[in-house]
Design an enzyme around this catalytic site. Structure first.
Site, mmCIF file in Angstrom:
data_model
loop_
_atom_site.group_PDB
_atom_site.id
_atom_site.type_symbol
_atom_site.label_atom_id
_atom_site.label_comp_id
_atom_site.label_asym_id
_atom_site.label_seq_id
_atom_site.Cartn_x
_atom_site.Cartn_y
_atom_site.Cartn_z
ATOM 1 N N ASP A 11 54.642 -12.068 74.042
ATOM 2 C CA ASP A 11 54.032 -13.279 73.483
ATOM 3 C C ASP A 11 55.122 -14.065 72.769
ATOM 4 O OD1 ASP A 11 52.481 -15.222 72.008
ATOM 5 O OD2 ASP A 11 50.734 -13.941 72.370
ATOM 6 N N SER B 249 44.676 -21.191 62.425
ATOM 7 C CA SER B 249 43.501 -21.361 63.292
ATOM 8 C C SER B 249 43.317 -20.189 64.245
ATOM 9 C CB SER B 249 43.619 -22.669 64.085
ATOM 10 O OG SER B 249 44.657 -22.555 65.043
ATOM 11 N N LEU C 107 43.121 -17.086 63.105
ATOM 12 C CA LEU C 107 42.524 -15.981 62.352
ATOM 13 C C LEU C 107 41.012 -15.896 62.510
ATOM 14 C CD1 LEU C 107 44.672 -16.161 59.090
ATOM 15 C CD2 LEU C 107 45.144 -14.953 61.212
ATOM 16 N N ARG D 189 39.560 -15.424 65.170
ATOM 17 C CA ARG D 189 39.259 -14.451 66.233
ATOM 18 C C ARG D 189 40.369 -13.422 66.472
ATOM 19 N NH1 ARG D 189 41.201 -18.923 67.580
ATOM 20 N NH2 ARG D 189 42.722 -19.175 69.227
ATOM 21 N N CYS E 111 40.620 -22.746 75.280
ATOM 22 C CA CYS E 111 39.868 -22.412 74.065
ATOM 23 C C CYS E 111 40.141 -23.420 72.957
ATOM 24 C CB CYS E 111 40.205 -21.002 73.588
ATOM 25 S SG CYS E 111 39.511 -19.724 74.639
ATOM 26 N N CYS F 62 47.517 -36.667 71.552
ATOM 27 C CA CYS F 62 46.446 -35.686 71.384
ATOM 28 C C CYS F 62 47.005 -34.603 70.460
ATOM 29 C CB CYS F 62 45.986 -35.124 72.729
ATOM 30 S SG CYS F 62 47.274 -34.285 73.650
#
Lengths: 378, 80
Positions: free
Chosen positions: A65, A72, A74, A76, A196, A335
């Site tokens: 990774d 943001s 944390l 999940r 997501c 964006c």
């Protein structure tokens, strides 16, 4: 002669609840200790997968990774806490796994999985668990597993729904079970299926689905039970509806080499007709009070979180709102990260021959990093 | 014939609901149903891979449909 891998008395005590299961026993526990599993992505799915594989005693876990822990995450990604924000996910995960189980080895790769490194990396492992968050990497993981002859334990989540499957499983008789391309031969058009970050995900969902993924990894390694090969599990947490659908091999699917997965998934390349502007150049224009229009193509809930004062026109509505786009002065479209705004510009340019549209490179995230470090990121 | 459609993921957004019953004529197999879906709901074309399962098993386009069949639309999802 390499030393025979065995379970020490302390390990036998630690894993006693596994060993007590008649179908599992010491033999399955030893298989776990001898196994090498590569977990691709240490995010929502990766969190429970890593924790349960470490707890279960998988002898060698690889974590790939490139990302850092963000606040943001944390909601999940239960492997991390506020003290880890800004730290490498892979490194942080390693520390937590070794604290959980000192009898295992953990190797970290703080990089993205790419066509350059995928085959060499996957070759070193017995099983791969795919918990990535984008289509190009999912096809890359799949193809690399097929080429290297590895089982790909797949899981994926969206809003309230999850999918789980065991791909490329070595069946009795030596044939391989179906893989991801047998189910989805082609990736959806870019922007069609939200990520997501854009579409949202219920925080507990990766906990449920990732735990099932870990369970399938353990079954594949130990041979206990029947793995979810040739079947796709679907779960809808909102209705508690579950389905297991049979899937089969597509004889036309042939995977012999890796390809350019950004191209394969139709991800727009940088040199295409979208012109870019940096956040530094934007800041200069703001400071010099240059006359330009700023368009924000995120969703309104994102705008409420943080914004640069632009006009809000969500991506899905830009085509209909084309009359609101200025034609004779610079228009900077932005964006969160720069992907949706690039899509918006291409959409607008396909309707009208704009020459004045500029994509804000890196979006709000880049602005927060380069210009305003106090700005909220998500 | 009557077909029960069950949608997951983005297919739910495209259809506007999780489940629906549809009455069809001139639809014999799964390929016909895919065409019908793409005509009625053009966004399905953008999924590129429109995977359909009939009565709990994923099937090819030439699979013959019968009245009362349940067809599940399985869209790809990428979140992790």
């Amino acid at each position: 002669m390499p030393e025979e891998i065995q379970l020490s008395p302390k390990e036998l005590a630690r894993y006693s609840r596994h060993i007590a299961i008649p179908e599992f026993g010491k033999a399955a526990q030893l298989k776990l200790k001898k196994a090498k599993v590569l977990v691709v992505g240490a995010g929502g799915l990766g969190s429970p997968v890593l924790m349960y594989l470490a707890a279960a005693g998988v002898g060698h876990i690889g974590i790939i990774d490139f990302d850092l822990v963000d606040d943001s995450n944390l909601q999940r990604q239960v492997l991390y806490n506020v003290n880890d924000i800004g730290q490498s996910k892979a490194e942080t995960a390693k520390k937590k796994l070794l604290a959980l189980n000192p009898y295992i080895q953990v190797t970290v790769y703080k990089e993205a999985l790419t066509t350059e490194n995928a085959l060499d990396l996957i070759r070193q492992y017995d099983v791969v668990a795919d918990g990535t968050d984008n289509f190009p990497t999912r096809y890359l993981v799949n193809d690399a597993c097929v080429i290297e002859g590895k089982v790909n334990v797949y899981a994926s989540i969206f809003r309230f729904e999850g999918q789980v499957a065991v791909f490329n499983y070595l069946q009795e008789g030596g044939d391989r079970g179906p893989n991801y391309r047998d189910l989805f031969p082609q990736a959806p058009a870019p922007g069609m299926v939200p990520s997501c970050a854009e579409g949202g995900v219920l925080g507990v969902l990766p906990g449920i689905i990732g735990s099932m993924q870990a369970n399938e990894v353990i079954k594949v390694i130990t041979g206990v039970g029947e793995p979810l090969s040739g079947r796709l599990f679907l779960f809808d947490a909102a209705y508690f509806s579950t389905r297991v659908l049979k899937i089969k091999k597509n004889p036309e699917t042939k995977i012999t080499e890796l390809v350019n997965y950004e191209d394969f998934c139709g991800v727009p390349q940088k040199d295409e007709q979208v012109k870019e502007i940096s956040v530094i150049a934007l800041k200069a224009m703001m400071d010099q009070q240059t006359d330009f229009q700023l368009i924000d193509v995120r969703e309104s809930f994102e705008y409420d979180l943080v914004n640069l004062g632009g006009t809000l026109i969500p991506l899905a509505e830009v085509a209909a709102a084309i009359d609101q786009i200025e034609k004779d002065k610079p228009v900077i479209v932005h964006c969160r990260s720069g992907h949706r705004s690039a899509t918006a510009i291409k959409t607008l340019q396909s309707i009208f021959p704009f020459k004045n549209l500029l994509n804000l490179e890196g979006g709000i995230l880049a602005y927060a990093k380069e210009i305003d470090r106090n700005m909220l990121t998500y | 014939m009557t077909i029960k459609l069950v949608a997951y993921g983005i297919a739910k957004d495209i259809l506007g609901k999780h489940q629906m019953e549809i009455q069809l004529e001139a639809v014999n197999n799964l390929g016909d149903l895919k065409e019908w879906l793409c005509q009625q709901y053009p966004d399905f074309q953008k999924l590129r891979s429109l995977s359909l399962a009939v009565n709990e098993a994923y099937q090819d386009d030439d699979f013959a449909l019968n009245t009362e069949d349940e067809v599940v639309i399985i869209p790809p999802v990428s979140g992790g």
